[in-house]
Motif scaffolding. Sequence first.
Motif, short mmCIF file in Angstrom:
data_model
loop_
_atom_site.label_atom_id
_atom_site.label_comp_id
_atom_site.label_asym_id
_atom_site.label_seq_id
_atom_site.Cartn_x
_atom_site.Cartn_y
_atom_site.Cartn_z
N GLU A 1 0.83 -1.20 0.00
CA GLU A 1 0.00 0.00 0.00
C GLU A 1 0.86 1.25 0.00
O GLU A 1 0.55 2.26 -0.63
CB GLU A 1 -0.93 0.00 1.23
CG GLU A 1 -2.03 -1.05 1.15
CD GLU A 1 -2.96 -0.83 -0.02
OE1 GLU A 1 -3.29 0.34 -0.31
OE2 GLU A 1 -3.34 -1.81 -0.66
N SER B 1 -10.43 5.19 -8.39
CA SER B 1 -9.69 4.41 -7.40
C SER B 1 -8.81 5.30 -6.53
O SER B 1 -8.74 5.12 -5.31
CB SER B 1 -8.83 3.35 -8.10
OG SER B 1 -9.63 2.42 -8.79
N CYS B 2 -8.13 6.25 -7.16
CA CYS B 2 -7.25 7.15 -6.40
C CYS B 2 -8.05 8.05 -5.46
O CYS B 2 -7.63 8.31 -4.32
CB CYS B 2 -6.40 7.99 -7.35
SG CYS B 2 -5.15 7.07 -8.26
N LYS C 1 -10.70 7.42 -3.96
CA LYS C 1 -11.22 6.66 -2.82
C LYS C 1 -10.13 6.30 -1.82
O LYS C 1 -10.43 5.78 -0.75
CB LYS C 1 -11.91 5.39 -3.32
CG LYS C 1 -13.23 5.64 -4.03
CD LYS C 1 -13.87 4.33 -4.48
CE LYS C 1 -15.22 4.59 -5.15
NZ LYS C 1 -15.86 3.33 -5.62
N ASP C 2 -8.89 6.59 -2.16
CA ASP C 2 -7.76 6.29 -1.27
C ASP C 2 -7.45 7.53 -0.43
O ASP C 2 -6.96 8.53 -0.93
CB ASP C 2 -6.54 5.89 -2.10
CG ASP C 2 -5.41 5.33 -1.25
OD1 ASP C 2 -5.02 5.99 -0.26
OD2 ASP C 2 -4.93 4.23 -1.57
N GLU C 3 -7.76 7.46 0.84
CA GLU C 3 -7.59 8.62 1.73
C GLU C 3 -6.12 9.04 1.83
O GLU C 3 -5.82 10.23 1.93
CB GLU C 3 -8.14 8.31 3.12
CG GLU C 3 -9.65 8.12 3.15
CD GLU C 3 -10.16 7.87 4.56
OE1 GLU C 3 -9.33 7.85 5.50
OE2 GLU C 3 -11.38 7.70 4.72
N ASN C 4 -5.20 8.07 1.81
CA ASN C 4 -3.79 8.40 1.91
C ASN C 4 -3.31 9.21 0.71
O ASN C 4 -2.56 10.18 0.85
CB ASN C 4 -2.95 7.13 2.05
CG ASN C 4 -3.14 6.45 3.38
OD1 ASN C 4 -3.35 7.11 4.39
ND2 ASN C 4 -3.08 5.13 3.40
N LYS D 1 -7.62 -3.82 -8.16
CA LYS D 1 -8.48 -2.82 -7.52
C LYS D 1 -8.98 -1.79 -8.54
O LYS D 1 -10.13 -1.34 -8.47
CB LYS D 1 -7.68 -2.09 -6.43
CG LYS D 1 -8.48 -1.05 -5.67
CD LYS D 1 -7.58 -0.16 -4.82
CE LYS D 1 -6.79 -0.96 -3.81
NZ LYS D 1 -5.98 -0.07 -2.94
N GLU E 1 2.19 1.74 -3.39
CA GLU E 1 1.10 2.21 -4.25
C GLU E 1 0.96 3.72 -4.17
O GLU E 1 0.81 4.40 -5.18
CB GLU E 1 -0.20 1.54 -3.80
CG GLU E 1 -1.45 2.07 -4.45
CD GLU E 1 -2.69 1.42 -3.88
OE1 GLU E 1 -3.66 2.15 -3.60
OE2 GLU E 1 -2.70 0.20 -3.71
N MET E 2 0.99 4.26 -2.96
CA MET E 2 0.86 5.70 -2.79
C MET E 2 2.03 6.42 -3.43
O MET E 2 1.87 7.44 -4.10
CB MET E 2 0.77 6.05 -1.31
CG MET E 2 0.52 7.53 -1.04
SD MET E 2 0.23 7.89 0.69
CE MET E 2 1.83 7.52 1.39
N PHE F 1 -2.85 -3.64 -7.09
CA PHE F 1 -3.34 -2.32 -7.51
C PHE F 1 -4.19 -2.43 -8.77
O PHE F 1 -5.23 -1.79 -8.89
CB PHE F 1 -2.13 -1.41 -7.75
CG PHE F 1 -2.45 0.06 -7.65
CD1 PHE F 1 -3.61 0.52 -7.06
CD2 PHE F 1 -1.54 0.99 -8.15
CE1 PHE F 1 -3.88 1.88 -6.97
CE2 PHE F 1 -1.81 2.36 -8.06
CZ PHE F 1 -2.99 2.79 -7.48
#
Length: 229
Positions: free
Chosen positions: A4, A211-212, A214-217, A194, A7-8, A191
């Motif tokens: 993860e 998708s991005c 929805k990713d809080e980070n 997803k 990914e970020m 990734f």
Amino acid sequence: MNLEGLEMIGVLIVIVLFVKLLEQFGLIEAGLEDTVEDEMEMATVRHRPEALELLEAQSKFTKKELQILYRGFKNECPSGVVNEETFKEIYSQFFPQGDSTTYAHFLFNAFDTDHNGSVSFEDFVMGLSILLRGTVQEKLNWAFNLYDINKDGYITKEEMLDIMKAIYDMMGKCTYPVLKEDAPRQHVETFFQKMDKNKDGVVTIDEFIESCQKDENIMRSMQLFENVI
């Protein structure tokens, strides 16, 4: 660093490197003095940029900020353009323990919007404007363009793997704990699954952005780099 985390980094590292590029050019500490000398210098380089007024209208920078950017750009690139080898040299300074060559190649191609083998001051400003001052959608559009290596409007698993391998070569071995050799492929499998909502084997720009977002980070980290200069 787990998958993860990588990914970020895969989505945001462009912005981080741009901050480093600003530091390299001495732009973050620069003042906002408006001098006649700046205007005169605009006419001395081999590649003369568009009028500041036009760039001001097209970007999210003021005229004074553009003068600062131009001064730093000219100091590093006296010819007024950056070729790929110069780009690679700049980024190799940021990651001396890794190999940034491939990632710098992909990043250069994303900035070279007209594909003429060089990045002009205008290219530099417009990319910087999006990455530092753009909306979330504009930043993610730019990131999608980076991943879409062949520019066909889709991201394939192979393209995503190429980018992830380039990121791993550049910085993966500097992480703690050290990532395994198969980490990029594992990351891509996770990734891509997803992102590929309809399971058709490619990721569209809409799937990527959704998708991005929805990713809080990712969203939180993007906000950290707003209004750096």
